[in-house]
Design a protein around this motif. Structure first.
Motif, PDB file in Angstrom:
ATOM      1  N   GLU A  46     -26.588   2.206  49.219  1.00 15.52           N
ATOM      2  CA  GLU A  46     -25.453   2.186  50.132  1.00 15.52           C
ATOM      3  C   GLU A  46     -24.570   3.396  49.851  1.00 15.52           C
ATOM      4  O   GLU A  46     -24.161   3.626  48.714  1.00 15.52           O
ATOM      5  CB  GLU A  46     -24.676   0.881  49.981  1.00 15.52           C
ATOM      6  N   CYS A  53     -11.701   5.402  55.865  1.00 12.92           N
ATOM      7  CA  CYS A  53     -12.533   5.901  56.957  1.00 12.92           C
ATOM      8  C   CYS A  53     -11.996   5.399  58.300  1.00 12.92           C
ATOM      9  O   CYS A  53     -11.802   4.199  58.475  1.00 12.92           O
ATOM     10  CB  CYS A  53     -13.958   5.423  56.733  1.00 12.92           C
ATOM     11  N   VAL A  73     -21.826  -1.796  57.784  1.00 11.21           N
ATOM     12  CA  VAL A  73     -20.996  -1.342  56.668  1.00 11.21           C
ATOM     13  C   VAL A  73     -20.639  -2.544  55.804  1.00 11.21           C
ATOM     14  O   VAL A  73     -20.509  -3.656  56.300  1.00 11.21           O
ATOM     15  CB  VAL A  73     -19.718  -0.610  57.140  1.00 11.21           C
ATOM     16  N   ASP A  75     -17.759  -4.048  53.342  1.00 10.10           N
ATOM     17  CA  ASP A  75     -16.358  -3.835  52.984  1.00 10.10           C
ATOM     18  C   ASP A  75     -16.188  -3.914  51.467  1.00 10.10           C
ATOM     19  O   ASP A  75     -17.127  -4.200  50.727  1.00 10.10           O
ATOM     20  CB  ASP A  75     -15.430  -4.801  53.734  1.00 10.10           C
ATOM     21  N   VAL A 100     -13.778   2.697  63.200  1.00 12.89           N
ATOM     22  CA  VAL A 100     -13.798   1.642  62.188  1.00 12.89           C
ATOM     23  C   VAL A 100     -12.543   0.790  62.373  1.00 12.89           C
ATOM     24  O   VAL A 100     -11.431   1.307  62.309  1.00 12.89           O
ATOM     25  CB  VAL A 100     -13.841   2.238  60.764  1.00 12.89           C
ATOM     26  N   GLN A 106     -11.167  -1.695  53.230  1.00 13.82           N
ATOM     27  CA  GLN A 106     -11.939  -0.555  52.734  1.00 13.82           C
ATOM     28  C   GLN A 106     -11.740  -0.283  51.251  1.00 13.82           C
ATOM     29  O   GLN A 106     -12.493   0.467  50.650  1.00 13.82           O
ATOM     30  CB  GLN A 106     -11.592   0.695  53.534  1.00 13.82           C
ATOM     31  N   MET A 117     -15.498   0.824  50.820  1.00 10.06           N
ATOM     32  CA  MET A 117     -16.451   0.467  51.855  1.00 10.06           C
ATOM     33  C   MET A 117     -17.684   1.368  51.733  1.00 10.06           C
ATOM     34  O   MET A 117     -17.572   2.523  51.330  1.00 10.06           O
ATOM     35  CB  MET A 117     -15.787   0.644  53.230  1.00 10.06           C
ATOM     36  N   THR A 118     -18.851   0.829  52.097  1.00  7.62           N
ATOM     37  CA  THR A 118     -20.084   1.606  52.027  1.00  7.62           C
ATOM     38  C   THR A 118     -20.856   1.523  53.337  1.00  7.62           C
ATOM     39  O   THR A 118     -20.717   0.555  54.091  1.00  7.62           O
ATOM     40  CB  THR A 118     -21.008   1.116  50.885  1.00  7.62           C
ATOM     41  N   PHE A 119     -21.682   2.536  53.587  1.00 11.65           N
ATOM     42  CA  PHE A 119     -22.586   2.550  54.729  1.00 11.65           C
ATOM     43  C   PHE A 119     -23.881   1.868  54.293  1.00 11.65           C
ATOM     44  O   PHE A 119     -24.544   2.307  53.352  1.00 11.65           O
ATOM     45  CB  PHE A 119     -22.866   3.981  55.183  1.00 11.65           C
ATOM     46  N   TYR A 144     -18.350  11.148  58.667  1.00  9.71           N
ATOM     47  CA  TYR A 144     -17.233  10.240  58.868  1.00  9.71           C
ATOM     48  C   TYR A 144     -15.909  10.977  58.700  1.00  9.71           C
ATOM     49  O   TYR A 144     -15.826  11.989  58.015  1.00  9.71           O
ATOM     50  CB  TYR A 144     -17.316   9.022  57.953  1.00  9.71           C
TER      51      TYR A 144
END
Length: 166
Positions: A46, A53, A73, A75, A100, A106, A117-119, A144
């Motif tokens: 991730e 973001c 995503v 959190d 977002v 986040q 937060m991660t992708f 981002y």
């Protein structure tokens, strides 16, 4: 059935991938879906967002199928959120920008656990009435927009201090 995410290169000896792509098809129409996520050494990874973001944008190559794309995503409290990014009913490349929501936490106020937060990845869903024969999709330039100074405060560098036994 989905073929794995492949790095497309200009030549066989080119070490820098140009774009990432997936080829897939389904046996029947319905609510089909697949997910595409980053990996390091064959394990899911991730991507952390630095700062707060406000939007995520990426380029995607659509094949004019009525399929829908979502961003996933996680959190700062560990919950995965699905952010709708539109449909793929277009030919060629398109830049997609996703806002977002401010309701997604986040940053964690706790020292343990996730800090931001991660992708997680992309989810591609078919429309139940759309064709499900061979489908190609390509991704490029995930970016981002962020406020990288959102976690800066007087003494912020003290939060990561490790105390030894002495």
């Amino acid at each position: 059935q989905a073929n794995s995410l492949k790095a497309l290169k200009k030549g066989k000896k080119d070490l820098n991938p140009k774009v990432r792509g997936v080829k897939t098809s389904y046996a029947r129409k319905g609510e089909n879906w697949f997910e595409v996520y980053p990996e390091i050494d064959g394990k899911p990874y991730e991507i952390p967002f630095i700062g707060t973001c406000s939007q995520i944008d990426f380029w995607v190559w659509g094949a004019n199928y009525l399929y829908f794309i979502d961003l996933l995503v996680r959190d700062a409290e560990g919950r995965v959120h699905t952010l709708p990014a539109g449909n793929l009913a277009f030919n060629g490349w398109k830049n997609i920008v996703v806002t977002v929501p401010t309701s997604i936490r986040q940053h964690s106020r706790l020292r343990s656990g996730p800090t931001s937060m991660t992708f997680v990845g992309f989810r591609v869903r078919t429309d139940p009435d759309e064709y499900v024969d061979d489908f190609n999709i390509f991704f490029d330039q995930l970016k981002y927009t962020t406020n990288t100074l959102s976690n800066i405060f007087d003494g912020y560098e003290l939060k990561d201090i490790e105390f030894s036994d002495s």
